[in-house]
Design a protein around this motif. Sequence first.
Motif, mmCIF file in Angstrom:
data_model
loop_
_atom_site.group_PDB
_atom_site.id
_atom_site.type_symbol
_atom_site.label_atom_id
_atom_site.label_comp_id
_atom_site.label_asym_id
_atom_site.label_seq_id
_atom_site.Cartn_x
_atom_site.Cartn_y
_atom_site.Cartn_z
ATOM 1 N N GLU A 193 0.811 -1.217 0.000
ATOM 2 C CA GLU A 193 0.000 0.000 0.000
ATOM 3 C C GLU A 193 0.845 1.267 0.000
ATOM 4 O O GLU A 193 0.625 2.163 -0.831
ATOM 5 C CB GLU A 193 -0.971 -0.017 1.184
ATOM 6 N N PRO A 194 1.827 1.399 0.909
ATOM 7 C CA PRO A 194 2.647 2.620 0.857
ATOM 8 C C PRO A 194 3.457 2.715 -0.424
ATOM 9 O O PRO A 194 3.714 3.825 -0.916
ATOM 10 C CB PRO A 194 3.554 2.499 2.091
ATOM 11 N N ALA A 195 3.865 1.579 -0.982
ATOM 12 C CA ALA A 195 4.612 1.598 -2.240
ATOM 13 C C ALA A 195 3.756 2.175 -3.366
ATOM 14 O O ALA A 195 4.197 3.045 -4.129
ATOM 15 C CB ALA A 195 5.081 0.194 -2.598
ATOM 16 N N ILE A 196 2.530 1.705 -3.462
ATOM 17 C CA ILE A 196 1.632 2.198 -4.517
ATOM 18 C C ILE A 196 1.314 3.666 -4.300
ATOM 19 O O ILE A 196 1.223 4.443 -5.260
ATOM 20 C CB ILE A 196 0.353 1.334 -4.557
ATOM 21 N N ASN A 197 1.186 4.091 -3.040
ATOM 22 C CA ASN A 197 0.946 5.504 -2.764
ATOM 23 C C ASN A 197 2.104 6.363 -3.252
ATOM 24 O O ASN A 197 1.899 7.462 -3.793
ATOM 25 C CB ASN A 197 0.717 5.723 -1.268
ATOM 26 N N CYS A 198 3.334 5.873 -3.065
ATOM 27 C CA CYS A 198 4.504 6.614 -3.556
ATOM 28 C C CYS A 198 4.494 6.697 -5.080
ATOM 29 O O CYS A 198 4.816 7.745 -5.661
ATOM 30 C CB CYS A 198 5.794 5.933 -3.085
ATOM 31 N N LEU A 199 4.120 5.609 -5.731
ATOM 32 C CA LEU A 199 4.067 5.605 -7.197
ATOM 33 C C LEU A 199 2.994 6.559 -7.709
ATOM 34 O O LEU A 199 3.214 7.303 -8.677
ATOM 35 C CB LEU A 199 3.801 4.183 -7.699
ATOM 36 N N LEU A 200 1.842 6.556 -7.067
ATOM 37 C CA LEU A 200 0.769 7.458 -7.478
ATOM 38 C C LEU A 200 1.154 8.915 -7.232
ATOM 39 O O LEU A 200 0.766 9.807 -7.997
ATOM 40 C CB LEU A 200 -0.523 7.112 -6.731
ATOM 41 N N ARG A 201 1.920 9.155 -6.174
ATOM 42 C CA ARG A 201 2.410 10.510 -5.925
ATOM 43 C C ARG A 201 3.356 10.944 -7.053
ATOM 44 O O ARG A 201 3.322 12.096 -7.501
ATOM 45 C CB ARG A 201 3.124 10.552 -4.571
ATOM 46 N N CYS A 202 4.177 10.016 -7.545
ATOM 47 C CA CYS A 202 5.046 10.305 -8.682
ATOM 48 C C CYS A 202 4.224 10.700 -9.902
ATOM 49 O O CYS A 202 4.605 11.611 -10.653
ATOM 50 C CB CYS A 202 5.905 9.086 -9.027
ATOM 51 N N VAL A 203 3.112 10.021 -10.105
ATOM 52 C CA VAL A 203 2.241 10.336 -11.244
ATOM 53 C C VAL A 203 1.684 11.744 -11.097
ATOM 54 O O VAL A 203 1.629 12.508 -12.068
ATOM 55 C CB VAL A 203 1.102 9.300 -11.354
ATOM 56 N N GLU A 204 1.266 12.113 -9.891
ATOM 57 C CA GLU A 204 0.728 13.457 -9.659
ATOM 58 C C GLU A 204 1.770 14.527 -9.966
ATOM 59 O O GLU A 204 1.461 15.562 -10.569
ATOM 60 C CB GLU A 204 0.276 13.592 -8.201
ATOM 61 N N ILE A 205 3.010 14.287 -9.555
ATOM 62 C CA ILE A 205 4.062 15.296 -9.706
ATOM 63 C C ILE A 205 4.529 15.404 -11.153
ATOM 64 O O ILE A 205 4.734 16.501 -11.677
ATOM 65 C CB ILE A 205 5.254 14.964 -8.786
ATOM 66 N N SER A 206 4.694 14.225 -11.802
ATOM 67 C CA SER A 206 5.246 14.228 -13.162
ATOM 68 C C SER A 206 4.512 13.200 -14.021
ATOM 69 O O SER A 206 5.018 12.095 -14.246
ATOM 70 C CB SER A 206 6.751 13.927 -13.115
#
Length: 366
Positions: A77-90
């Motif tokens: 779950e935290p891993a996917i949250n980090c990946l989704l945050r990457c999508v939001e930023i770039s």
Amino acid sequence: MGPRRGKTTRRPAAKGASQSKPEPNVDQLLAKTQELMDDNDYGTALQCVVKAIEADENNTQALLLAAIIQLETGDMEPAINCLLRCVEISPDRGFEKYMYLGQFAVELESVGYFQHGVDALQRDLDEVPKESDQAAVLRRKMAEAYVAMTEIYLTDCCFESDAEKKCEEYLERGCKADDSCPEVHQTMASVRLSQNRPDDARECIAKSMSLWAAKDQTDLSQIPTYENRLALVRLLLELDDKERALSVMEHLQKEDDENIDLWYLYGWTYYLQSEESGMSSDEKTEAQSSARECFKQVIKLATIQEFDNDALLDHARELIAVIDAAIPPLGDDANEQGDEAPDPDAPEPEWEDLSSGDDDVEMNAV
């Protein structure tokens, strides 16, 4: 003249006194994180990359490394949250995050992530020289993404009305991106088998294997992954090419002799051989004995490792029972229970290569 002033005497620093060191910057923290990951020290690596994120919460490289570390340690779950945050930023740059998200999403959502990854790869390709090594790496990544998208339509989305069309489309694009990618042609063989075109499937496997079979099998950067080669074994067995399947498994065994799927496929191959017509009684008995030995290894390893494929284990036990009925085990084997937990203090047996050829069997194209 006035009195001379005495020299000021500086006291030496107290022995052992430490001077404060400057805090590492984000780039240094990321370099250290990667170093720790290379050493498989994921706990310390996570602490290090968290400091980088605290210093720059919008650093996509730090967030991506955090996601990879958490995936390695099973914190999904935290891993996917980090990946989704990457999508939001770039959202437009950085293909890696989309490749990871594609692996953990399902069905058409997964296809969508891989497509975003392909689009990001194309943007990167547009900015590097066409004949550069970097371009070759990016084209291979793109071909592998198209393979992943094809496999989704072969499995999870196989009932979609355009599934066959999508498979053909993605594999054509994969070939265009990198025709030297073995996985593209191997996946095309799977598609041809699903279309009941075995001769065409053999041609695809021949093409795939020609791209790597003659290379140094100990250099893992030159050959498909372990899992891809296990998938190749399954395809070869579907095409009734047991000898070549055994040859591929021989090399897989040298690489990792504790893989449960490998031992199951070994056992299944020998069992299929024992069912062939024209075998002498001794040959049939030898093949059945080899199959039983492999299936017992499956059961043994499953008691040690975390393995949740109950259907495979049940089939292995079923085939052991079938073989026992045909050729009852003798001596120690008669008292051996396949699903008993092994003695942790007992020495590990040394398994010999079980393929039917010698060590120099060539994996030529089919």
